[in-house]
Design a protein around this motif. Structure first.
Motif, mmCIF file in Angstrom:
data_model
loop_
_atom_site.group_PDB
_atom_site.id
_atom_site.type_symbol
_atom_site.label_atom_id
_atom_site.label_comp_id
_atom_site.label_asym_id
_atom_site.label_seq_id
_atom_site.Cartn_x
_atom_site.Cartn_y
_atom_site.Cartn_z
ATOM 1 N N UNK A 59 -28.398 47.526 97.852
ATOM 2 C CA UNK A 59 -29.325 48.641 98.088
ATOM 3 C C UNK A 59 -29.647 49.359 96.773
ATOM 4 N N UNK A 60 -28.648 49.544 95.915
ATOM 5 C CA UNK A 60 -28.933 50.142 94.607
ATOM 6 C C UNK A 60 -29.905 49.261 93.819
ATOM 7 N N UNK A 61 -29.663 47.962 93.856
ATOM 8 C CA UNK A 61 -30.548 47.043 93.128
ATOM 9 C C UNK A 61 -31.968 47.074 93.685
ATOM 10 N N UNK A 103 -19.546 50.169 93.998
ATOM 11 C CA UNK A 103 -20.841 49.492 93.991
ATOM 12 C C UNK A 103 -21.822 50.215 93.075
ATOM 13 N N UNK A 104 -21.829 51.551 93.146
ATOM 14 C CA UNK A 104 -22.719 52.335 92.280
ATOM 15 C C UNK A 104 -22.370 52.132 90.812
ATOM 16 N N UNK A 105 -21.080 52.186 90.502
ATOM 17 C CA UNK A 105 -20.666 52.063 89.112
ATOM 18 C C UNK A 105 -20.955 50.667 88.561
ATOM 19 N N UNK A 106 -20.776 49.637 89.402
ATOM 20 C CA UNK A 106 -21.082 48.268 88.965
ATOM 21 C C UNK A 106 -22.567 48.099 88.723
ATOM 22 N N UNK A 107 -23.377 48.640 89.642
ATOM 23 C CA UNK A 107 -24.825 48.560 89.451
ATOM 24 C C UNK A 107 -25.245 49.292 88.178
ATOM 25 N N UNK A 108 -24.728 50.491 87.982
ATOM 26 C CA UNK A 108 -25.166 51.298 86.845
ATOM 27 C C UNK A 108 -24.738 50.677 85.517
#
Length: 205
Positions: A59-61, A103-108
């Motif tokens: 979803x972040x992506x 998940x947020x930290x990996x995406x960022x």
């Protein structure tokens, strides 16, 4: 006065904030069968937490500025009705937050690695290094840092109504209101927030 609320800070910088999509629907699209469990998508906190983390990251992506945790139907009472202890229920609620944050930290991290040094900053935008030198995100949160036109996204705690834990559709009808006091509702939500409130604050993280 500068707002310390991360969602308000996000809205100060951009007029539209994009939320993630439905979690249960996406799980079913990926072949997960949710019927037969009182926990709905929170069942994956037990069965397949990595799939939850992957959906959050996807979803972040896809452009989400805020992803919500897999806790809409997760509560100590709900977990207990499924045969899970109070202590384990609290652990699963905290796990839901940890998965979304991971998940947020990996995406960022990937976003910064891809765009932070390669893409030219947008008009009026400093490089990540210059932003940090200027004190942006100096509290260690990374909030307010803009990379390739995108701010670091947030995590929101999903807190479904008391009726959701009853698994009888009363979150839509509100029928439980006639037999439940305001004090009982407040205690229900206090208990489910307790495992994640310490050190994290409430609302978007």
């Amino acid at each position: 006065m500068v707002s310390t609320d991360p969602l308000s800070q996000l809205l100060e910088q951009q007029p539209v904030v994009i939320l993630d999509g439905a979690l249960g629907t996406e799980l079913e699209r990926r072949g997960v069968v949710l019927t037969g469990t009182k926990l709905w998508s929170a069942q994956l906190l037990i069965d397949n937490p990595d799939l939850l983390r992957q959906i959050h990251e996807d979803y972040y992506k896809s452009g989400a500025d805020v992803v919500t945790t897999a806790t809409y139907q997760a509560s100590q009472a709900g977990f207990q009705s499924a045969g899970i202890s109070w202590e384990d229920a609290a652990r699963y609620i905290r796990l839901a937050v940890d998965l979304a944050v991971a998940a947020r930290d990996a995406f960022w991290a990937q976003h910064v690695a891809t765009h932070g040094s390669q893409a030219a900053p947008a008009a009026g935008e400093l490089t990540p290094q210059s932003q940090l030198a200027a004190g942006v995100g100096s509290d260690g949160s990374g909030r307010g840092v803009v990379v390739a036109g995108r701010q670091r996204p947030l995590v929101g705690f999903s807190s479904g109504s008391y009726g959701a834990s009853l698994c009888d559709g009363s979150e839509f009808s509100g029928g439980y209101g006639a037999t439940t006091t305001v004090g009982e509702l407040a205690e229900y939500h206090r208990q489910r927030l307790e495992p994640v409130a310490g050190g994290l604050g409430l609302g978007p993280l």
